[in-house]
Scaffold this motif. Structure first.
Motif, PDB file in Angstrom:
ATOM      1  N   TYR A   1      11.400 -69.497   6.243  1.00  0.00           N
ATOM      2  CA  TYR A   1      11.822 -70.292   5.088  1.00  0.00           C
ATOM      3  C   TYR A   1      11.389 -69.614   3.791  1.00  0.00           C
ATOM      4  O   TYR A   1      10.399 -68.877   3.761  1.00  0.00           O
ATOM      5  CB  TYR A   1      11.202 -71.696   5.133  1.00  0.00           C
ATOM      6  N   PHE A   2      12.143 -69.892   2.730  1.00  0.00           N
ATOM      7  CA  PHE A   2      11.760 -69.501   1.374  1.00  0.00           C
ATOM      8  C   PHE A   2      11.152 -70.716   0.691  1.00  0.00           C
ATOM      9  O   PHE A   2      11.730 -71.812   0.721  1.00  0.00           O
ATOM     10  CB  PHE A   2      12.982 -69.031   0.587  1.00  0.00           C
ATOM     11  N   LYS A   3       9.982 -70.546   0.060  1.00  0.00           N
ATOM     12  CA  LYS A   3       9.356 -71.630  -0.682  1.00  0.00           C
ATOM     13  C   LYS A   3       9.553 -71.397  -2.177  1.00  0.00           C
ATOM     14  O   LYS A   3       9.068 -70.414  -2.747  1.00  0.00           O
ATOM     15  CB  LYS A   3       7.864 -71.735  -0.363  1.00  0.00           C
ATOM     16  N   HIS A   4      10.261 -72.308  -2.808  1.00  0.00           N
ATOM     17  CA  HIS A   4      10.539 -72.227  -4.244  1.00  0.00           C
ATOM     18  C   HIS A   4       9.289 -72.583  -5.035  1.00  0.00           C
ATOM     19  O   HIS A   4       8.388 -73.275  -4.531  1.00  0.00           O
ATOM     20  CB  HIS A   4      11.681 -73.184  -4.596  1.00  0.00           C
ATOM     21  N   THR A   5       9.235 -72.117  -6.268  1.00  0.00           N
ATOM     22  CA  THR A   5       8.086 -72.454  -7.119  1.00  0.00           C
ATOM     23  C   THR A   5       7.988 -73.949  -7.403  1.00  0.00           C
ATOM     24  O   THR A   5       6.924 -74.437  -7.777  1.00  0.00           O
ATOM     25  CB  THR A   5       8.161 -71.683  -8.445  1.00  0.00           C
TER      26      THR A   5
ATOM     27  N   SER B   1       9.927 -76.863  -3.042  1.00  0.00           N
ATOM     28  CA  SER B   1      10.932 -77.125  -2.017  1.00  0.00           C
ATOM     29  C   SER B   1      11.162 -75.881  -1.152  1.00  0.00           C
ATOM     30  O   SER B   1      10.761 -74.763  -1.515  1.00  0.00           O
ATOM     31  CB  SER B   1      12.244 -77.577  -2.656  1.00  0.00           C
ATOM     32  N   TYR B   2      11.811 -76.086  -0.014  1.00  0.00           N
ATOM     33  CA  TYR B   2      12.008 -75.015   0.961  1.00  0.00           C
ATOM     34  C   TYR B   2      13.492 -74.879   1.316  1.00  0.00           C
ATOM     35  O   TYR B   2      14.239 -75.860   1.314  1.00  0.00           O
ATOM     36  CB  TYR B   2      11.254 -75.312   2.260  1.00  0.00           C
TER      37      TYR B   2
ATOM     38  N   GLY C   1      20.068 -77.282   3.733  1.00  0.00           N
ATOM     39  CA  GLY C   1      19.862 -77.459   2.304  1.00  0.00           C
ATOM     40  C   GLY C   1      18.404 -77.313   1.910  1.00  0.00           C
ATOM     41  O   GLY C   1      17.539 -76.987   2.722  1.00  0.00           O
ATOM     42  N   TRP C   2      18.131 -77.535   0.642  1.00  0.00           N
ATOM     43  CA  TRP C   2      16.746 -77.551   0.160  1.00  0.00           C
ATOM     44  C   TRP C   2      16.050 -78.794   0.674  1.00  0.00           C
ATOM     45  O   TRP C   2      16.626 -79.886   0.662  1.00  0.00           O
ATOM     46  CB  TRP C   2      16.713 -77.525  -1.364  1.00  0.00           C
TER      47      TRP C   2
ATOM     48  N   LEU D   1       8.779 -78.724   5.296  1.00  0.00           N
ATOM     49  CA  LEU D   1       9.298 -78.073   6.477  1.00  0.00           C
ATOM     50  C   LEU D   1       9.535 -79.100   7.583  1.00  0.00           C
ATOM     51  O   LEU D   1       8.707 -80.003   7.785  1.00  0.00           O
ATOM     52  CB  LEU D   1       8.313 -77.010   6.970  1.00  0.00           C
ATOM     53  N   PRO D   2      10.642 -79.031   8.307  1.00  0.00           N
ATOM     54  CA  PRO D   2      10.907 -79.982   9.383  1.00  0.00           C
ATOM     55  C   PRO D   2       9.764 -80.060  10.381  1.00  0.00           C
ATOM     56  O   PRO D   2       9.309 -79.044  10.900  1.00  0.00           O
ATOM     57  CB  PRO D   2      12.173 -79.420  10.035  1.00  0.00           C
TER      58      PRO D   2
END
Length: 329
Positions: A84-88, A91-92, A321-322, A326-327
């Motif tokens: 996953y990418f973690k936004h600043t 959100s992921y 989606g964002w 994390l699930p």
């Protein structure tokens, strides 16, 4: 992966398989580590036979109707944790995977799967025994929590891609910089079997790894695990480039689906499901890579058929989606 032309001169030659498997499913199921749990603790990227489910027992090769892999006799399942990418903003978003440059065009994401004799530079010259029906194993651990421990998991590595043909250097944790061509994860499984157990409580003790770094030849099997089986390996290419314009001012932004922001705990699962004696016939042959296709000796299928196969969606949740977390975490 690189392959030396010297391999063609080794005798007696035995098979080396390299093939693609398109995406079968992306969901929280893990029939090896968490059988019966739907959902499992974290999300996985899964390829292979469509019998994949929360619980899987018996001869998997006789249970599927289709497979996302090149070889139509391979109903095995192969899976790893998702990146996953973690936004600043906290959100992921799931990082999609992309096909390897060595594979046919059009494969829906997927992984590159290897079954080799002893390393990735020579075909080998010893008898390789196929995995038996019901066999399963894992490699790596989500509980790995330090760089030193990650370095100790030889064969579990990351590659910062300049392009899809990049193979070095291999890193024990996430690359610290933006990667022009994405990030590849590599998972080498152990290939020495105790000759008795199809599984073990930790899903690893029945196997022993003699894998060495990169493309070095694996060592001999010990007396405790004397049976040499195929060297199974996965290459998974993550398309991280679409997040390059969101890169944070400090640190690296990627995280594995169980919350690991270092990449130390990369791991993978394998469940054998080749039909009948098909894998043994391949290991006894002299074919290499795509020369093993078209009935020589393995039956194969076109990309469209690979992409069409899918597993039943058991766990319903947002994976595209964002998301705020994390699930499962």
């Amino acid at each position: 992966m690189r392959w030396s032309t010297v391999a063609l001169l080794v005798a007696p030659a035995q098979a080396a398989l390299r093939f693609g498997c398109s995406t079968l499913s992306i969901q929280r199921l893990d029939p090896v580590v968490e059988p019966g749990n739907a959902p499992s603790a974290h999300i996985h990227q899964i390829v292979g036979g469509d019998a994949f489910n929360a619980t899987m027992n018996g001869d998997i090769g006789e249970q599927g109707a289709c497979t996302t892999c090149t070889f139509t006799e391979d109903f095995s399942n192969y899976w790893t944790a998702v990146m996953y990418f973690k936004h600043t903003n906290g959100s992921y978003k799931r990082v999609p995977i992309m096909q390897n440059a060595a594979l046919p065009n059009g494969i829906n994401g997927g992984m590159t799967i290897y079954y080799t004799q002893k390393d990735f530079n020579s075909n080998g010259n010893q008898k390789i025994k196929s995995f038996p029906p019901g066999f399963r194993m894992t490699v790596g651990s989500p509980g790995t929590d330090s760089l030193d421990k990650a370095k100790g998991h030889v064969g579990l590595r990351y590659v910062c891609l300049t392009d899809k043909n990049t193979r070095f250097p291999e890193l024990p944790d996430f690359p610290a910089k933006q990667c022009k061509g994405g990030i590849m994860t590599v998972h080498h499984f152990p290939s020495c079997w105790d000759g008795k157990n199809l599984d073990s409580p930790d899903h690893q003790a029945h196997m022993y790894s003699t894998t060495k770094e990169a493309f070095a030849e694996a060592g001999p099997c010990p007396a405790s695990h004397p049976v040499r089986m195929p060297q199974v390996a996965y290459e998974t290419l993550w398309d991280t480039t679409q997040f390059n314009n969101m890169w944070p001012s400090t640190g690296q932004p990627f995280v594995l689906s169980f919350g690991d922001a270092k990449g130390y705990g990369t791991h993978a699962d394998y469940m054998f499901g080749w039909k009948g004696d098909s894998l043994q016939r391949a290991m006894d042959s002299s074919c290499m890579f795509n020369a093993c296709e078209g009935g020589k000796p393995l039956k194969s299928q076109a990309v469209a058929a690979m992409n069409k196969c899918a597993a039943k969606k058991i766990v319903q949740e947002n994976i595209d989606g964002w998301v705020s977390k994390l699930p499962g975490q």
